[in-house]
Write a protein that holds these residues in place. Structure first.
Motif, PDB file in Angstrom:
ATOM      1  N   CYS A 264      -5.661  -3.279   9.638  1.00  0.00           N
ATOM      2  CA  CYS A 264      -4.354  -3.263   8.977  1.00  0.00           C
ATOM      3  C   CYS A 264      -4.484  -3.812   7.561  1.00  0.00           C
ATOM      4  O   CYS A 264      -5.095  -4.865   7.344  1.00  0.00           O
ATOM      5  CB  CYS A 264      -3.365  -4.117   9.771  1.00  0.00           C
ATOM      6  SG  CYS A 264      -1.732  -4.271   9.001  1.00  0.00           S
TER       7      CYS A 264
ATOM      8  N   ARG B 241      -1.891  -4.535   4.211  1.00  0.00           N
ATOM      9  CA  ARG B 241      -0.517  -4.572   3.725  1.00  0.00           C
ATOM     10  C   ARG B 241      -0.511  -4.954   2.252  1.00  0.00           C
ATOM     11  O   ARG B 241      -1.108  -5.968   1.873  1.00  0.00           O
ATOM     12  CB  ARG B 241       0.337  -5.596   4.511  1.00  0.00           C
ATOM     13  CG  ARG B 241       0.396  -5.370   6.005  1.00  0.00           C
ATOM     14  CD  ARG B 241       0.954  -4.001   6.392  1.00  0.00           C
ATOM     15  NE  ARG B 241       2.269  -3.735   5.860  1.00  0.00           N
ATOM     16  CZ  ARG B 241       3.396  -4.011   6.517  1.00  0.00           C
ATOM     17  NH1 ARG B 241       3.364  -4.587   7.699  1.00  0.00           N
ATOM     18  NH2 ARG B 241       4.548  -3.718   5.985  1.00  0.00           N
TER      19      ARG B 241
ATOM     20  N   VAL C 176      -5.317  -7.517   6.510  1.00  0.00           N
ATOM     21  CA  VAL C 176      -4.687  -8.477   7.416  1.00  0.00           C
ATOM     22  C   VAL C 176      -5.589  -8.757   8.616  1.00  0.00           C
ATOM     23  O   VAL C 176      -5.844  -9.901   8.968  1.00  0.00           O
ATOM     24  CB  VAL C 176      -3.316  -7.957   7.893  1.00  0.00           C
ATOM     25  CG1 VAL C 176      -2.652  -8.964   8.835  1.00  0.00           C
ATOM     26  CG2 VAL C 176      -2.413  -7.672   6.707  1.00  0.00           C
TER      27      VAL C 176
ATOM     28  N   GLY D 171      -0.675 -11.124  11.423  1.00  0.00           N
ATOM     29  CA  GLY D 171      -0.582  -9.695  11.686  1.00  0.00           C
ATOM     30  C   GLY D 171      -0.026  -9.318  13.044  1.00  0.00           C
ATOM     31  O   GLY D 171      -0.134  -8.161  13.462  1.00  0.00           O
TER      32      GLY D 171
ATOM     33  N   SER E  78       3.180  -9.002  14.077  1.00  0.00           N
ATOM     34  CA  SER E  78       4.228  -7.989  13.931  1.00  0.00           C
ATOM     35  C   SER E  78       3.660  -6.674  13.429  1.00  0.00           C
ATOM     36  O   SER E  78       4.079  -5.595  13.863  1.00  0.00           O
ATOM     37  CB  SER E  78       5.326  -8.489  12.989  1.00  0.00           C
ATOM     38  OG  SER E  78       5.996  -9.610  13.524  1.00  0.00           O
ATOM     39  N   SER E  79       2.702  -6.740  12.527  1.00  0.00           N
ATOM     40  CA  SER E  79       2.086  -5.515  12.004  1.00  0.00           C
ATOM     41  C   SER E  79       1.368  -4.763  13.114  1.00  0.00           C
ATOM     42  O   SER E  79       1.442  -3.524  13.184  1.00  0.00           O
ATOM     43  CB  SER E  79       1.108  -5.860  10.878  1.00  0.00           C
ATOM     44  OG  SER E  79       1.789  -6.380   9.752  1.00  0.00           O
TER      45      SER E  79
ATOM     46  N   ARG F  20       3.861  -2.969  15.240  1.00  0.00           N
ATOM     47  CA  ARG F  20       4.390  -1.791  14.535  1.00  0.00           C
ATOM     48  C   ARG F  20       3.360  -0.655  14.533  1.00  0.00           C
ATOM     49  O   ARG F  20       3.725   0.519  14.614  1.00  0.00           O
ATOM     50  CB  ARG F  20       4.809  -2.156  13.117  1.00  0.00           C
ATOM     51  CG  ARG F  20       6.044  -3.045  13.087  1.00  0.00           C
ATOM     52  CD  ARG F  20       6.400  -3.479  11.665  1.00  0.00           C
ATOM     53  NE  ARG F  20       6.731  -2.360  10.809  1.00  0.00           N
ATOM     54  CZ  ARG F  20       7.913  -1.759  10.772  1.00  0.00           C
ATOM     55  NH1 ARG F  20       8.900  -2.184  11.546  1.00  0.00           N
ATOM     56  NH2 ARG F  20       8.139  -0.743   9.967  1.00  0.00           N
ATOM     57  N   ILE F  21       2.083  -0.994  14.436  1.00  0.00           N
ATOM     58  CA  ILE F  21       1.043   0.024  14.553  1.00  0.00           C
ATOM     59  C   ILE F  21       1.059   0.629  15.952  1.00  0.00           C
ATOM     60  O   ILE F  21       1.003   1.852  16.126  1.00  0.00           O
ATOM     61  CB  ILE F  21      -0.344  -0.580  14.236  1.00  0.00           C
ATOM     62  CG1 ILE F  21      -0.467  -0.848  12.733  1.00  0.00           C
ATOM     63  CG2 ILE F  21      -1.466   0.333  14.716  1.00  0.00           C
ATOM     64  CD1 ILE F  21      -1.724  -1.600  12.339  1.00  0.00           C
TER      65      ILE F  21
ATOM     66  N   LEU G  32       3.809   2.105  11.780  1.00  0.00           N
ATOM     67  CA  LEU G  32       2.905   1.750  10.688  1.00  0.00           C
ATOM     68  C   LEU G  32       1.540   2.362  11.003  1.00  0.00           C
ATOM     69  O   LEU G  32       1.051   2.234  12.126  1.00  0.00           O
ATOM     70  CB  LEU G  32       2.792   0.228  10.570  1.00  0.00           C
ATOM     71  CG  LEU G  32       1.899  -0.352   9.477  1.00  0.00           C
ATOM     72  CD1 LEU G  32       2.487  -0.052   8.107  1.00  0.00           C
ATOM     73  CD2 LEU G  32       1.739  -1.860   9.666  1.00  0.00           C
TER      74      LEU G  32
ATOM     75  N   ASP H  11       8.590  -8.263  19.936  1.00  0.00           N
ATOM     76  CA  ASP H  11       8.226  -9.203  18.878  1.00  0.00           C
ATOM     77  C   ASP H  11       9.061 -10.477  19.015  1.00  0.00           C
ATOM     78  O   ASP H  11      10.267 -10.468  18.730  1.00  0.00           O
ATOM     79  CB  ASP H  11       8.457  -8.552  17.512  1.00  0.00           C
ATOM     80  CG  ASP H  11       7.654  -9.235  16.409  1.00  0.00           C
ATOM     81  OD1 ASP H  11       7.111 -10.333  16.653  1.00  0.00           O
ATOM     82  OD2 ASP H  11       7.562  -8.670  15.307  1.00  0.00           O
TER      83      ASP H  11
END
Length: 216
Positions: free
Chosen positions: A13, A15, A20, A43, A45-46, A49-50, A55, A161
């Motif tokens: 990831c 950003r 990240v 990371g 939350s990222s 989302r992936i 994302l 989350d």
């Protein structure tokens, strides 16, 4: 619901131009749970989302039942229920209206919508809030309503989350129970957490371990 294996390979990831995490793998069979931990900015939350398809990873791939998720993004969207930090509750819609929308949006048969709504409200003990507009709810009540959508809809993959935020002891018991029931039915749960409350026998990934390797 179609229950299947969900896994990721060599996920990376980036950003705003900054790496990240990188080199992250996970493997979840039906009924399993994964808890994401780590400091703010690691990371969590990222990654959720992936996993949700919101994302794109800078590198790596996701697979559902052995098939790349990227091959059919819409199919993946329909198997995911993502609950983020925002409760996504309209202030003018009643709790019952909001729950009815989500049940119908996910394709529940018309004759089954009210049964799903009733089950969702009962799961989080919010039947008494059914006629109340969202704008009148407390923070904890809003969170219960957001999580109750998990029951109103039909999705094998739950991505949560910080779902325990703003919940009192009774609501936490409700959450633990619905997660256990989902897993018993073969569903998969991935949740980001600060602190305790891990589901039984959950896998744990500490995102801090992947930060120093973040070169995609």
């Amino acid at each position: 619901m179609l229950m299947a294996d969900f896994h990721g390979e060599a996920l990376c990831c980036v950003r705003s131009g900054w790496p990240v995490f990188a080199g992250l793998d996970f493997q979840l069979a039906p009924g399993e749970a994964l808890v994401l931990v780590g400091p703010n900015g690691a990371g969590k939350s990222s990654l959720l989302r992936i996993m949700a398809g919101l994302l794109r990873p800078a590198a790596g791939r996701l697979f559902w039942d052995g098939h790349p998720v990227a091959d059919d993004v819409m199919a993946h969207a329909m198997r995911v229920h993502y609950v983020g930090h925002a409760d996504a509750i309209k202030p003018t819609a009643t709790v019952d209206e909001a729950m009815t929308f989500w049940a119908s949006f996910r394709g529940a048969a018309r004759q089954g919508i009210q049964q799903r709504v009733a089950a969702a409200l009962a799961a989080f003990r919010i039947e008494h809030l059914a006629s109340l507009p969202g704008g009148f709810l407390s923070q904890g009540q809003r969170r219960r309503v957001a999580l109750a959508r998990l029951i109103a809809t039909d999705a094998p993959l739950w991505l949560l989350d910080e779902p325990r935020t703003a919940l009192d002891a009774d609501a936490l018991r409700c959450l633990d129970r619905v997660i256990a029931d989902h897993r018993s039915a073969g569903g998969v749960v991935v949740m980001a957490l600060h602190g305790g409350g891990h589901p039984p026998a959950a896998q744990v990934i500490d995102l801090a371990h992947y930060r120093d390797m973040a070169k995609c």
